[in-house]
Design a protein around this motif. Structure first.
Motif, PDB file in Angstrom:
ATOM      1  N   UNK A 144       9.716   6.664  -6.882  1.00  0.00           N
ATOM      2  CA  UNK A 144       9.173   7.950  -7.096  1.00  0.00           C
ATOM      3  C   UNK A 144       7.721   8.217  -6.691  1.00  0.00           C
ATOM      4  N   UNK A 145       6.729   7.398  -6.975  1.00  0.00           N
ATOM      5  CA  UNK A 145       5.391   7.740  -6.594  1.00  0.00           C
ATOM      6  C   UNK A 145       5.430   6.806  -5.369  1.00  0.00           C
ATOM      7  N   UNK A 146       5.780   7.155  -4.228  1.00  0.00           N
ATOM      8  CA  UNK A 146       5.835   6.458  -2.942  1.00  0.00           C
ATOM      9  C   UNK A 146       5.393   7.291  -1.718  1.00  0.00           C
ATOM     10  N   UNK A 147       4.573   6.498  -0.900  1.00  0.00           N
ATOM     11  CA  UNK A 147       4.209   7.502   0.425  1.00  0.00           C
ATOM     12  C   UNK A 147       5.219   7.489   1.230  1.00  0.00           C
ATOM     13  N   UNK A 148       5.086   8.639   2.236  1.00  0.00           N
ATOM     14  CA  UNK A 148       5.961   8.694   3.227  1.00  0.00           C
ATOM     15  C   UNK A 148       5.621   7.873   4.627  1.00  0.00           C
ATOM     16  N   UNK A 167       5.952  11.158  -1.198  1.00  0.00           N
ATOM     17  CA  UNK A 167       5.947  11.563   0.130  1.00  0.00           C
ATOM     18  C   UNK A 167       4.588  11.948   0.627  1.00  0.00           C
ATOM     19  N   UNK A 168       3.517  11.918  -0.164  1.00  0.00           N
ATOM     20  CA  UNK A 168       2.068  11.845   0.646  1.00  0.00           C
ATOM     21  C   UNK A 168       1.891  10.930   1.547  1.00  0.00           C
ATOM     22  N   UNK A 169       1.043  11.412   2.558  1.00  0.00           N
ATOM     23  CA  UNK A 169       0.664  10.179   3.623  1.00  0.00           C
ATOM     24  C   UNK A 169      -0.517   9.451   3.040  1.00  0.00           C
ATOM     25  N   UNK A 170      -0.412   8.274   2.777  1.00  0.00           N
ATOM     26  CA  UNK A 170      -1.477   7.389   2.254  1.00  0.00           C
ATOM     27  C   UNK A 170      -2.475   7.055   3.399  1.00  0.00           C
ATOM     28  N   UNK A 171      -3.794   7.121   3.040  1.00  0.00           N
ATOM     29  CA  UNK A 171      -4.835   6.826   3.934  1.00  0.00           C
ATOM     30  C   UNK A 171      -5.417   5.591   3.529  1.00  0.00           C
ATOM     31  N   UNK A 193       0.832  -1.234   0.077  1.00  0.00           N
ATOM     32  CA  UNK A 193      -0.139   0.058  -0.064  1.00  0.00           C
ATOM     33  C   UNK A 193       1.015   1.279   0.037  1.00  0.00           C
ATOM     34  N   UNK A 194       1.918   1.061  -0.390  1.00  0.00           N
ATOM     35  CA  UNK A 194       3.032   2.202  -0.019  1.00  0.00           C
ATOM     36  C   UNK A 194       3.496   2.877  -1.390  1.00  0.00           C
ATOM     37  N   UNK A 195       3.253   1.890  -2.639  1.00  0.00           N
ATOM     38  CA  UNK A 195       3.803   2.246  -3.842  1.00  0.00           C
ATOM     39  C   UNK A 195       2.708   1.332  -4.733  1.00  0.00           C
ATOM     40  N   UNK A 196       3.048   1.512  -6.143  1.00  0.00           N
ATOM     41  CA  UNK A 196       2.419   0.739  -7.434  1.00  0.00           C
ATOM     42  C   UNK A 196       3.265  -0.317  -7.361  1.00  0.00           C
TER      43      UNK A 196
END
Ligand SMILES: Cc1cc2nc3c(=O)[nH]c(=O)nc-3n(C[C@H](O)[C@H](O)[C@H](O)COP(=O)(O)OP(=O)(O)OC[C@H]3O[C@@H](n4cnc5c(N)ncnc54)[C@H](O)[C@@H]3O)c2cc1C
Ligand SMILES: Cc1cc2nc3c(=O)[nH]c(=O)nc-3n(C[C@H](O)[C@H](O)[C@H](O)COP(=O)(O)OP(=O)(O)OC[C@H]3O[C@@H](n4cnc5c(N)ncnc54)[C@H](O)[C@@H]3O)c2cc1C
Lengths: 545, 545
Positions: free
Chosen positions: B66-70, B115-119, B54-57
């Motif tokens: 690149x498109x990963x959660x913080x 670096x977005x926080x994924x909910x 759930x942290x990345x694709x």
């Protein structure tokens, strides 16, 4: 109705001096042409359905001069609509768009704020821009009525190829009816669900196209409603966030045959078991169209004869009088009539009709009416035409029930469940009895929900009767809301009240709507108060009714 | 795929110092509980479909990091979602909600802004809140998958009473799929059209219920979608205007029988006449479901065998190789396969099937495949299950075509017309040939429109192959847009480009979306960039890709 001279002078929008207003109108005349800006200073003529006024509601429930326009303007293009909107922002003048203004029962052509400048879109923007026989779609301007589209299909030899869907009255605007989320009676009866693509002038003057319309050179604006990104069409229905200047509509392929049917049920108490029988048939599409379950009282009224022909007392007309009258009609006596239609080739219809027949006959006393026994002007044939997408105006007849007949509707939504139907029916009957008003309930059965439409017919020349009707309505709205039932649509005069019943979580949805309103219409000039939404320039000054 | 240590350190959202960020996270831990706030500082594991990250694709087309959660946070209630949103506004931290994060082909679980926080809503908010067998509806939380709903119906003995609709893969979230306007393959395949009622946490922390949900005590939230006033649900699909915490969904009554059918067509050029035959059948509901017309190449890949089993050269796999492989399968050789289903009792189905058979046989070489000749693991049976609302994962198999297989989709919308189908087919083939990529076109036929879904399968451990796939996609998007075709949905990495193609009237729709975004999310914290919409805090800094 007696014709009176105007009592309350030509009206000017609040917050602007008369001279300044006249100057502003002159400026607008330069843009639109002299003859396309009309000040509303003559006596208010109600006319009749086909020649209705655009300055006010021909069926007003308030004082005649309350919800009236100060002027009416007639744009001929989207650009002219943009000019009008910019002009309104410059002078902070409230504007109120109508397509054809036949929104009878919900406010007619009237603006919500007295002295608004009405934008009559339909008069000059009335072109059918496209009819696509391959995709079964069309693209229309605001002035295209159900009749006009029907006639165009006929002229182009396409009437046999595809059908339109029409509400009970065919003289309204397709766009006006659809943005108010009106309903018709073929399987395409949910007009909002059947539209595809809007062109909208925003309250600040920009113009957008939604869905695929935003993609230059597309050929899918009318066939794929969503496009890419937020699907914003919905916020332009039942709102005051934009002026719709073009709309795409999908059309129904000729189903290859159709057949109306009518069943009657004897007792008032048949309602609950019948509704419970209808539900699974409707959700499974055995009952295929938005059908009506009507009370016999309205059927008697639909004869077009005035109430006085049947009864001269006050209070609700006694049941035995209605049943005696019904017994004299070709249909015979009953309490509830179900009007439906089955579509497709004969052997497909017979499958569905047999299922329906077996289920309906579980109600003792159920009768299937043989259409061949009914004369040509029986109400049944009007329903037959409408369920086949043929525009009609027979439905107007029950408005004659009262002298100077007018009407206003109570239209709460419920599940298709017997217990709910009974509860709403009893609620309406009790309140209307209290106010001594005849009770015309009809259930319009959608796919998983039904609208109970209760029409109050009143004499629009009788202030006491109007007040009584309005008090009665307000009471029904509040009592229904307390039980969890809300209106699907409402009259201008009830909009604040009805919006107020959608109050979950401290009115969060209303506040959200205000947030959108302020963002899109910072000056609050577009149709202030429509659907209970007021821009910030209006809030807190007691405009709510 | 080779497992690497992280190169680019734990990521922190732009505009906040690492210490401040850690402090903010500690604060959030106090609200949600320690174990419900996870910093993303471990190596990125791709897992597989059923155990996806759930942290990345897991199928990323960009650099892995690149498109990963913080960090990932796990709310358990709507109130906790509100708390998270308020927290994000306080610290100006971008947040990105996912339901289950299986949006494979369109970005998986990845956030658009690094670096977005994924909910991760689905992990703890995964209850089926209601199943209503009378109204044929349900109310679900974000973590309810198609499998979970299906199993719940089975457990409650309702599987025979009503059906769900599932996309090709059943492991996704009903809410996640529907807000991204995904599609399934029964007559209820247009998920957005079939939902009824949302609960939404706004980017400023308030919570609203739409439709009848705004009326306290209502029993119609799941049966009447519109409610009263502006119908705002649409702006919460394909957007970043709110977080959906509950959604109502309508379910299909058991149609009383069903029957899959498969037709094959020999030549590539059969496409145009076939599509023109399909159109009127589909719009008339003789072809009743969102059906697929697939190219044989993808069918060969759907065997689950890697490309190397068939061919080891570069460039598009030669047609004769594919046709030779097809000739060996139980279906035999062909170019196009139409997978459909007919619903209802046998005598009703036979009426429709006879019409279809006669029409399809107008194409020379058309063959109706007898299902009884097909082994149990034939792809046909997967389509059969899915068209009957039975969740499946067979469809994953063609992802094995490449080693470390991943995929990304090009999905333009067109009318159901032969000329358009050919034009898009030729466009895709020419561009993919140019980039030497195998071509998997499948047409999903909606009611009046079709989506061409072209899946590019690539090796996610090969940077060159990824770049090539992306360049190829970008070229197809632009060329298609120049001809008037736009995507119905897209991958995170293409969102700015695709939104940019919806540019009518100087990008008026995009500006309108920005206006809504700024009004609803003044700090621009919610899913910045999703669907090409950036809040004002992000605009003008070159975030667009
Ligand atoms: C006897 C009787 C039976 C009826 N039966 C039905 C029925 O079966 N189904 C049904 O739906 N209705 C019914 N009605 C109500 C009404 O007649 C129809 O809905 C009619 O189509 C509405 O009028 P119109 O189309 O001219 O819309 P308008 O009056 O032009 O528009 C309605 C409202 O929508 C807004 N609006 C209109 N155009 C625009 C625009 N372009 N941009 C933004 N906002 C706009 C305005 O606020 C306007 O007041 C009935 C009425 C009567 C009297
Ligand atoms: C082989 C294969 C076949 C596929 N076939 C299909 C198909 O037939 N049809 C189809 O539609 N898709 C298909 N997909 C794509 C995808 O697998 C599904 O659409 C899947 O259901 C999406 O993942 P999800 O439901 O877990 O949604 P999520 O990944 O949870 O959500 C999707 C996106 O929506 C937004 N979102 C999610 N939840 C919320 C929320 N609660 N509030 C606000 N925003 C939210 C987020 O931006 C999120 O990234 C396929 C994929 C593969 C790999």
């Amino acid at each position: 109705k007696e014709q009176r001279a105007r009592q309350r002078l030509p009206v000017v929008p609040l917050g602007i001096e008369r001279d300044e207003f006249l100057k502003a109108l002159s400026e607008l005349k330069e843009t639109l042409g002299n003859e396309h800006v009309e000040i509303n200073d003559k006596p208010l003529q109600d006319g009749w359905y086909m020649e209705h006024p655009n300055t006010h509601d021909m069926m007003t429930i308030l004082d005649d001069e309350e919800f009236v326009a100060s002027a009416v303007v007639y744009p001929s293009t989207t650009e002219e609509v943009q000019e009008i909107v910019r002009w309104a922002n410059k002078y902070l003048i409230p504007i109120f768009p109508i397509s054809m203004g036949r929104n009878l029962g919900y406010g007619g052509a009237a603006p919500r704020v007295r002295g608004s400048v009405t934008i009559d879109l339909g008069k000059r923007m009335n072109k059918i821009l496209n009819i696509n026989a391959e995709d079964y779609t069309c693209l229309v301007e605001p002035g295209v009525s159900f009749y006009a589209l029907y006639n165009a299909l006929e002229e182009r030899g396409l009437r046999d190829h595809m059908w339109i869907d029409t509400p009970d009255l065919g003289g309204g605007s397709i766009i006006g009816n659809t943005v108010d989320r009106g309903v018709g009676y073929t399987p395409y009866g949910d007009h909002w669900a059947c539209h595809s693509g809007l062109e909208v002038v925003l309250p600040t003057g920009e113009v957008i196209r939604t869905g695929m319309g935003a993609l230059p050179g597309n050929n899918t604006w009318q066939s794929f409603p969503y496009g890419f990104g937020p699907y914003s069409d919905g916020i332009f229905s039942q709102s005051n966030f934009g002026i719709v200047t073009k709309m795409g509509m999908t059309l129904m392929p000729n189903p290859g045959g159709y057949e109306s049917f009518m069943y009657t049920f004897q007792k008032e108490e048949d309602l609950a078991p019948l509704i419970d029988i209808i539900r699974p048939l409707r959700i499974s599409n055995i009952l295929e169209n938005v059908a009506q379950l009507r009370h016999v009282t309205q059927a008697i009224a639909a004869s077009g004869l005035p109430r006085t022909k049947f009864y001269s007392g006050t209070g609700r007309i006694p049941s035995d009088v209605i049943h005696a009258a019904a017994a004299e009609t070709p249909v015979g006596d009953y309490t509830w009539a179900y009007y439906g239609m089955s579509y497709g080739p004969a052997h497909i219809r017979s499958h569905k009709l047999a299922l329906i027949d077996a289920e309906f006959h579980k109600i003792p006393g159920c009768r299937k009416i043989d259409p061949s026994t009914l004369p040509a002007d029986e109400y049944f044939w009007s329903r037959d035409r409408i369920a086949a997408g043929i525009p009609d105006i027979h439905e107007l007849r029950w408005v004659n029930w009262a002298p100077n007949g007018a009407h206003i509707a109570f239209s709460p939504v419920s599940p298709i469940r017997g217990a709910d139907a009974t509860q709403l029916f009893e609620l309406g009957k009790a309140v209307q009895d209290k106010y001594g008003i005849d009770f015309f309930p009809a259930f319009c059965v959608g796919l998983r929900e039904m609208h109970l439409i209760v029409e109050i017919v009143f004499n629009r020349d009788d202030p006491e009767e109007k007040q009584r009707a309005l008090r009665c309505l307000r009471e029904m709205v509040d009592l229904a809301a307390a039980k969890g039932y809300g209106e699907y649509r409402t009259h201008l005069v009830l909009m604040d009240q009805v919006a107020g019943t959608y109050k979950w979580n401290d009115g969060a949805l209303g506040k959200f709507n205000e947030r959108l309103k302020d963002a899109l219409d910072p000056n609050g000039i577009l149709a202030p108060g429509r659907c209970g939404i007021w821009g910030k320039r209006y809030r807190g000054f007691g405009w709510e009714l």
